[in-house]
Motif scaffolding. Structure first.
Motif, mmCIF file in Angstrom:
data_model
loop_
_atom_site.group_PDB
_atom_site.id
_atom_site.type_symbol
_atom_site.label_atom_id
_atom_site.label_comp_id
_atom_site.label_asym_id
_atom_site.label_seq_id
_atom_site.Cartn_x
_atom_site.Cartn_y
_atom_site.Cartn_z
ATOM 1 N N ARG A 85 35.209 51.053 59.193
ATOM 2 C CA ARG A 85 35.481 50.846 57.772
ATOM 3 C C ARG A 85 36.770 50.060 57.568
ATOM 4 N N ASP A 86 37.812 50.460 58.270
ATOM 5 C CA ASP A 86 39.109 49.805 58.112
ATOM 6 C C ASP A 86 39.059 48.338 58.533
ATOM 7 N N VAL A 87 38.371 48.071 59.610
ATOM 8 C CA VAL A 87 38.336 46.717 60.158
ATOM 9 C C VAL A 87 37.459 45.789 59.336
ATOM 10 N N PHE A 88 36.335 46.277 58.848
ATOM 11 C CA PHE A 88 35.367 45.381 58.243
ATOM 12 C C PHE A 88 35.215 45.462 56.738
ATOM 13 N N VAL A 89 35.692 46.522 56.107
ATOM 14 C CA VAL A 89 35.411 46.693 54.684
ATOM 15 C C VAL A 89 36.645 46.897 53.819
ATOM 16 N N ALA A 90 37.670 47.518 54.324
ATOM 17 C CA ALA A 90 38.835 47.849 53.504
ATOM 18 C C ALA A 90 39.451 46.602 52.873
ATOM 19 N N ASP A 91 40.281 46.818 51.858
ATOM 20 C CA ASP A 91 40.944 45.702 51.175
ATOM 21 C C ASP A 91 41.706 44.811 52.148
ATOM 22 N N THR A 92 42.186 45.397 53.222
ATOM 23 C CA THR A 92 42.944 44.637 54.216
ATOM 24 C C THR A 92 42.056 44.123 55.345
ATOM 25 N N ALA A 93 40.740 44.224 55.182
ATOM 26 C CA ALA A 93 39.813 43.812 56.240
ATOM 27 C C ALA A 93 40.034 42.352 56.607
#
Length: 184
Positions: A85-93
């Motif tokens: 989620r963090d790598v591909f979707v979060a605002d900072t992805a």
């Protein structure tokens, strides 16, 4: 004896990967490459053979230095689903899938070498997703589970939506929250 090369080949490949990720293969002319990369036309042809040769070098660099490290980060995380989620979707992805996405839809259908590179990358992606789902990594001979196919498609689809300016974070959050729910 020729002149020594006046440019760093790796830096040119990295810059070309960024350019191709932003505008796609057909949206970039050789003149664009010469202008944006700061490489003389003759040097570009001497080193890479053609625009396609540079594209293949850029795609391979992208997969090796951007996509696979992201997948390794996910599979090595204590909570792979959260890392996904963090790598591909979060605002900072990171936008580090963009060249892969463009290669899948634009070049793979018409270029067998690109298709082979994309197929390998997709197998790596599926293996990372399988590990995230706790299903173990599919080997080269194994087909990933239907859930892995669906999740891979959803993640890549979210990245496509982000390219159009849509905030996909909410949809991504719903998707990854579902992964964290216990199976019934």
């Amino acid at each position: 004896m020729g002149r020594p090369r006046a440019f760093d080949e790796t830096e040119v490949i990295r810059a070309a990967a960024s350019l191709f990720a932003g505008r796609a293969y057909d949206g970039i002319s050789v003149d664009d490459l010469v202008t944006h990369l700061g490489v003389h036309r003759n040097s570009l042809y001497k080193v890479f053979g053609s625009k396609r040769g540079l594209y293949l070098a850029a795609l391979r660099w992208h997969l090796e230095h951007q996509v696979r490290p992201l997948l390794a980060k996910v599979t090595a995380a204590p909570d792979p689903a959260q890392a996904l989620r963090d790598v591909f979707v979060a605002d900072t992805a990171s936008p580090d899938l963009d060249l892969l996405l463009l290669a899948v839809v634009e070049r793979a259908p018409v270029d067998s070498e690109v298709a082979e590179e994309v197929a390998r990358a997709m197998r790596d992606f599926d293996a990372a997703i399988d590990l995230t789902l706790g299903e173990g990594a599919a080997t080269a001979d194994d087909a990933p589970s239907p859930l892995t196919y669906a999740l891979t498609a959803a993640i890549l689809g979210l990245r496509l939506r982000v390219r159009t300016g849509v905030d996909a974070a909410r949809a991504g959050t719903v998707l990854f929250d579902r992964i964290h729910q216990p199976q019934r």
